[in-house]
Design a protein around this motif. Sequence first.
Motif, PDB file in Angstrom:
ATOM      1  N   ASP A 272       0.824  -1.210   0.000  1.00 38.53           N
ATOM      2  CA  ASP A 272       0.000   0.000   0.000  1.00 38.53           C
ATOM      3  C   ASP A 272       0.864   1.269   0.000  1.00 38.53           C
ATOM      4  O   ASP A 272       0.498   2.278   0.600  1.00 38.53           O
ATOM      5  N   GLU A 273       2.004   1.219  -0.716  1.00 34.60           N
ATOM      6  CA  GLU A 273       2.840   2.397  -0.901  1.00 34.60           C
ATOM      7  C   GLU A 273       2.554   2.984  -2.290  1.00 34.60           C
ATOM      8  O   GLU A 273       2.416   2.240  -3.264  1.00 34.60           O
ATOM      9  N   TYR A 274       2.514   4.315  -2.355  1.00 36.75           N
ATOM     10  CA  TYR A 274       2.163   4.990  -3.597  1.00 36.75           C
ATOM     11  C   TYR A 274       3.361   5.764  -4.131  1.00 36.75           C
ATOM     12  O   TYR A 274       4.148   6.334  -3.368  1.00 36.75           O
ATOM     13  N   GLU A 275       3.471   5.775  -5.486  1.00 38.45           N
ATOM     14  CA  GLU A 275       4.404   6.649  -6.189  1.00 38.45           C
ATOM     15  C   GLU A 275       3.630   7.351  -7.307  1.00 38.45           C
ATOM     16  O   GLU A 275       2.808   6.724  -7.980  1.00 38.45           O
ATOM     17  N   ILE A 293      -4.696   8.571 -12.489  1.00 37.70           N
ATOM     18  CA  ILE A 293      -5.251   8.909 -11.178  1.00 37.70           C
ATOM     19  C   ILE A 293      -6.776   8.971 -11.249  1.00 37.70           C
ATOM     20  O   ILE A 293      -7.356   9.341 -12.276  1.00 37.70           O
ATOM     21  N   THR A 294      -7.401   8.561 -10.155  1.00 43.17           N
ATOM     22  CA  THR A 294      -8.852   8.651 -10.018  1.00 43.17           C
ATOM     23  C   THR A 294      -9.155   9.191  -8.624  1.00 43.17           C
ATOM     24  O   THR A 294      -8.296   9.224  -7.744  1.00 43.17           O
ATOM     25  N   ARG A 295     -10.391   9.633  -8.463  1.00 43.94           N
ATOM     26  CA  ARG A 295     -10.773  10.135  -7.141  1.00 43.94           C
ATOM     27  C   ARG A 295     -10.667   9.026  -6.087  1.00 43.94           C
ATOM     28  O   ARG A 295     -10.281   9.277  -4.942  1.00 43.94           O
ATOM     29  N   GLU A 296     -11.032   7.824  -6.504  1.00 49.49           N
ATOM     30  CA  GLU A 296     -10.927   6.704  -5.568  1.00 49.49           C
ATOM     31  C   GLU A 296      -9.472   6.447  -5.183  1.00 49.49           C
ATOM     32  O   GLU A 296      -9.159   6.210  -4.016  1.00 49.49           O
ATOM     33  N   TRP A 301      -5.097   6.805  -1.401  1.00 51.80           N
ATOM     34  CA  TRP A 301      -3.753   7.300  -1.051  1.00 51.80           C
ATOM     35  C   TRP A 301      -3.781   8.123   0.220  1.00 51.80           C
ATOM     36  O   TRP A 301      -2.939   7.954   1.109  1.00 51.80           O
ATOM     37  N   ARG A 302      -4.751   9.012   0.311  1.00 52.99           N
ATOM     38  CA  ARG A 302      -4.842   9.842   1.514  1.00 52.99           C
ATOM     39  C   ARG A 302      -5.137   8.993   2.748  1.00 52.99           C
ATOM     40  O   ARG A 302      -4.603   9.244   3.830  1.00 52.99           O
ATOM     41  N   VAL A 305      -1.894   7.404   3.587  1.00 50.81           N
ATOM     42  CA  VAL A 305      -1.003   8.366   4.258  1.00 50.81           C
ATOM     43  C   VAL A 305      -1.442   8.566   5.702  1.00 50.81           C
ATOM     44  O   VAL A 305      -0.615   8.570   6.628  1.00 50.81           O
ATOM     45  N   ALA A 306      -2.765   8.741   5.885  1.00 56.04           N
ATOM     46  CA  ALA A 306      -3.265   8.912   7.247  1.00 56.04           C
ATOM     47  C   ALA A 306      -3.018   7.667   8.084  1.00 56.04           C
ATOM     48  O   ALA A 306      -2.612   7.752   9.254  1.00 56.04           O
ATOM     49  N   ALA A 307      -3.217   6.492   7.450  1.00 55.67           N
ATOM     50  CA  ALA A 307      -2.969   5.250   8.193  1.00 55.67           C
ATOM     51  C   ALA A 307      -1.494   5.098   8.519  1.00 55.67           C
ATOM     52  O   ALA A 307      -1.130   4.664   9.619  1.00 55.67           O
TER      53      ALA A 307
END
Length: 550
Positions: A272-275, A293-296, A301-302, A305-307
């Motif tokens: 669950d890491e994003y680039e 990219i999509t809204r989902e 991703w957010r 990041v929060a997690a």
Amino acid sequence: MSDTSAPSFRTKVADWLSGFNEPVRFLLIAATCVIVGALLFWLFNQVFYFYVTKSYVDEIADAYDLNRGFTGALLWATFPAVVVLAGLSFSFSKRRRWTGYGGLLVLIIGHSLLIGAASKNFTRGGDAVRCYVLTRNNVKVLNRVRIDPETGLECRPLTPVMQEKIALYQKGDRPTRLTASNPTFFSAISGEPVVWYWKDASGTIELFDLMGYHPQTGEELKPVTRQIVSEWQSQAAKVVKRAPTKIDPNAYAFYDAVSGKPQVWYWRSDADEYEFYDGPGFQPRTGEPLQAITREAIANWRRSVAAAAANKKAEQERAEQEQRAEQARKDQEAKAQAELEQQARQAAAEAERERLQAANDCDRLAANPTDRRRTSEGVSFDMLKGQADSAYDACTRAVQMFPDELRYQYELGRAAQFKDRKQAFDIFTKLVAARYPAAFDNLGGIYLYDRKDVGNAIRLFTTGASLEDADSMVSLADLVDRGLYGQQDPYRTKWTLLNKAAQLNHQGAQRAVTEEKSRMDNTAAQQEQQREAAQNAAAVFGTILGGMRR
């Protein structure tokens, strides 16, 4: 053979019947016909029941796709039930007839329910039996291909490919934009489309991996066709190929402000890491295609990041908690160690106190006043006799605690003279070998008084006197008085020993010297008085003689 036997059989039967009159022959023939007819009717019924049962079982086996072994077992299990229930239906007993009717009714109803409960997606010919209707929130599956009466939408055939896609849709998956340069458009097995598309007003085609609705426009996605695939490939060929650049998603706009099209592509790892990148392409380390990219994706991703921040904070709190727990454990261990050390110090102090107490008690109860190595005033031999038990116990402990200190061994020997003379002899013998001065007098006394060995006693007293042991000197002086030592000049020998012992603070020697000096002073005074009396007598006698001359 049958031709010859048949006439013979008929002849025998005819001969047998000829023995009866006409009415009896008619009855016998009629009875035979009835029996044969009943037997044939019974066989016909069994065959009929068997084929009815077989048809019944075949339909169930076909509906549930049962194997041949289980189908045969079900056939032979059901056939007796059909025969029995059918036989009961023709019984003369009303109760048995109703039992047969009821059993047959249960079989018929069970057969119907089992057939109706079987749910098939396809016929044996491979045609779709069921269909699906796509809504914004779910997928409806109907049992026959038609128009959905609730939504008015076409109920499309439920093919094997669509069955898998519907399962994903019902689990919550939604269409994701495809960014691969060469995706698979059609199933290799059935040739059905496995990619859906959306075309905007300018003719730009976007591909998705699942049926559904466009995430921005809300329009329903359509399955691709060969024409759409050709148009998309032409569109993709016009895109300038370049390596995407990694960007900071917090400082880069995800969508174009004018067209609303995505201008960021992303890669997501299994962890669950994003680039994020500024164009389509492939992840340089794994070779996986980047996704538009999509809204989902932004929301995921957010959330990640929060997690991650929450996990980091939780990990930090856990580390701090573990550090506090570790510090508390160390403090507790340090406290326990300090308590153990304090207890050890107290135990050592107590042991030392007991050692010193035992030593002090030994010195106090058994020290020799004339022992030059004593640390206390000491007790006389007579006083020691009255406290020999206490002195013996105290000195035994002192010797155990201070095994190298000869003074405590000597004092134990003194006390042992009243408890165990052999032990005392052994102790003094070892001390004499170690040249302990005070022990020579005690060992010499044992030789003199216990063993009557004057020679060894004199040798020990003499050696002790040479080591400046006052008791040995006094013992030698005593032997002089007894005429056992110093025969050439006993008086001088005695008083030399006593004077030396007195100088060493031997109280008995000091008293003896004082008394001797007093006696000698008295003798001298008497001699002076006698001399003066003689002088006075001579003077008187001279005066008398002078007067006589005058």
